[in-house]
Design an enzyme around this catalytic site. Structure first.
Site, PDB file in Angstrom:
ATOM      1  N   ARG A  60       0.810  -1.214   0.000  1.00  0.00           N
ATOM      2  CA  ARG A  60       0.000   0.000   0.000  1.00  0.00           C
ATOM      3  C   ARG A  60       0.842   1.261   0.000  1.00  0.00           C
ATOM      4  O   ARG A  60       0.390   2.317  -0.455  1.00  0.00           O
ATOM      5  CB  ARG A  60      -0.996  -0.035   1.153  1.00  0.00           C
ATOM      6  CG  ARG A  60      -2.071  -1.111   0.928  1.00  0.00           C
ATOM      7  CD  ARG A  60      -3.020  -1.218   2.097  1.00  0.00           C
ATOM      8  NE  ARG A  60      -2.350  -1.669   3.307  1.00  0.00           N
ATOM      9  CZ  ARG A  60      -2.359  -2.910   3.763  1.00  0.00           C
ATOM     10  NH1 ARG A  60      -3.005  -3.852   3.106  1.00  0.00           N
ATOM     11  NH2 ARG A  60      -1.736  -3.233   4.869  1.00  0.00           N
ATOM     12  N   GLU A  97       4.562  -7.749  13.233  1.00  0.00           N
ATOM     13  CA  GLU A  97       3.586  -8.007  14.288  1.00  0.00           C
ATOM     14  C   GLU A  97       3.204  -9.479  14.323  1.00  0.00           C
ATOM     15  O   GLU A  97       2.881 -10.020  15.376  1.00  0.00           O
ATOM     16  CB  GLU A  97       2.303  -7.188  14.054  1.00  0.00           C
ATOM     17  CG  GLU A  97       2.502  -5.693  14.111  1.00  0.00           C
ATOM     18  CD  GLU A  97       2.832  -5.073  12.758  1.00  0.00           C
ATOM     19  OE1 GLU A  97       2.184  -4.083  12.394  1.00  0.00           O
ATOM     20  OE2 GLU A  97       3.735  -5.565  12.066  1.00  0.00           O
TER      21      GLU A  97
END
Length: 169
Positions: A60, A97
Site C-alpha cells: 500500500r 507483528e
C-alpha cells in the site's frame, strides 16, 4: 482529517482474533485525492524542494508513494518483500507483528521520503529506513497515512514520523 478517518473501516478480528484492522480501501476508493493531499501537506514547500524521490513500502505504500511522487514530480523507489526485485539488491531482515520478513531494494542515492500506509509497531518502517540507508539513500522524512500510536512518538534516528491520521491506542 476527520473526514478521512470516517472513511476508514474498522474490521474486528482480522487478520486474527483480537486485532482491529483499519481498512483504508474505502478511503482510497472514495477520497483518494484528499488522502494524497493530506500526505502532501505533511512536508513544507522547502522540504519538498530538498527531496529527490519517494520510497514506498510494499504494497500500500506503493499506491500512496507513487501518487505523491507523481503529484510532486519526484522519482519513486520500491521497497519490496524478498524475491520480488531483480538483482543486485540489498536486504534487511526484521520482525513483524505476526512473524518476520525480509525487505529488499536496489542501490541508489539521493534524498528520500519513506512512506507506508500504517505505522503499527514500527518494525516495518524501521527496517525500511535502515534499508534505505544501507542502499545509499539519505532519509529526510518518514510518512504514514495512519499512525495507530501503538509506539508513542515513533522516530527513526531522531527523524519523527509524520502521519495524516492519528488514532489513540
Amino acid at each position: 482529517m476527520f473526514e478521512l478517518k470516517q472513511a476508514i473501516a474498522d474490521i474486528p478480528d482480522f487478520p486474527r482474533p483480537g486485532i482491529l484492522f483499519r481498512d483504508i480501501s474505502p478511503l482510497l476508493r472514495d477520497h483518494f485525492d484528499a488522502a494524497v493531499h493530506a500526505l502532501d501537506a505533511l512536508l513544507t514547500e522547502a522540504e519538498w524542494g530538498e527531496i529527490d524521490a519517494l520510497a514506498g513500502i510494499e504494497s500500500r505504500g506503493f499506491i500512496l508513494g507513487a501518487a505523491l511522487a507523481n503529484r510532486r514530480r519526484k522519482g519513486f523507489v520500491l521497497v519490496r518483500k524478498q524475491g520480488k526485485l531483480p538483482p543486485p539488491v540489498v536486504d534487511v531482515a526484521y520482525d513483524l507483528e505476526y512473524g518476520s520478513g525480509v525487505l529488499e531494494m536496489q542501490r541508489g542515492r539521493g534524498r528520500l521520503v519513506l512512506i507506508d500506509d500504517v505505522l503499527a509497531t514500527g518494525g516495518t518502517m524501521t527496517a525500511a529506513a535502515d534499508l534505505c540507508q544501507v542502499a545509499g539513500y539519505q532519509l529526510h522524512a518518514l510518512v504514514a497515512l495512519i499512525d495507530l500510536n501503538i509506539v508513542r512518538n515513533y522516530s527513526w534516528r531522531q527523524l519523527p514520523l509524520r502521519a495524516a491520521i492519528n488514532y489513540q491506542p
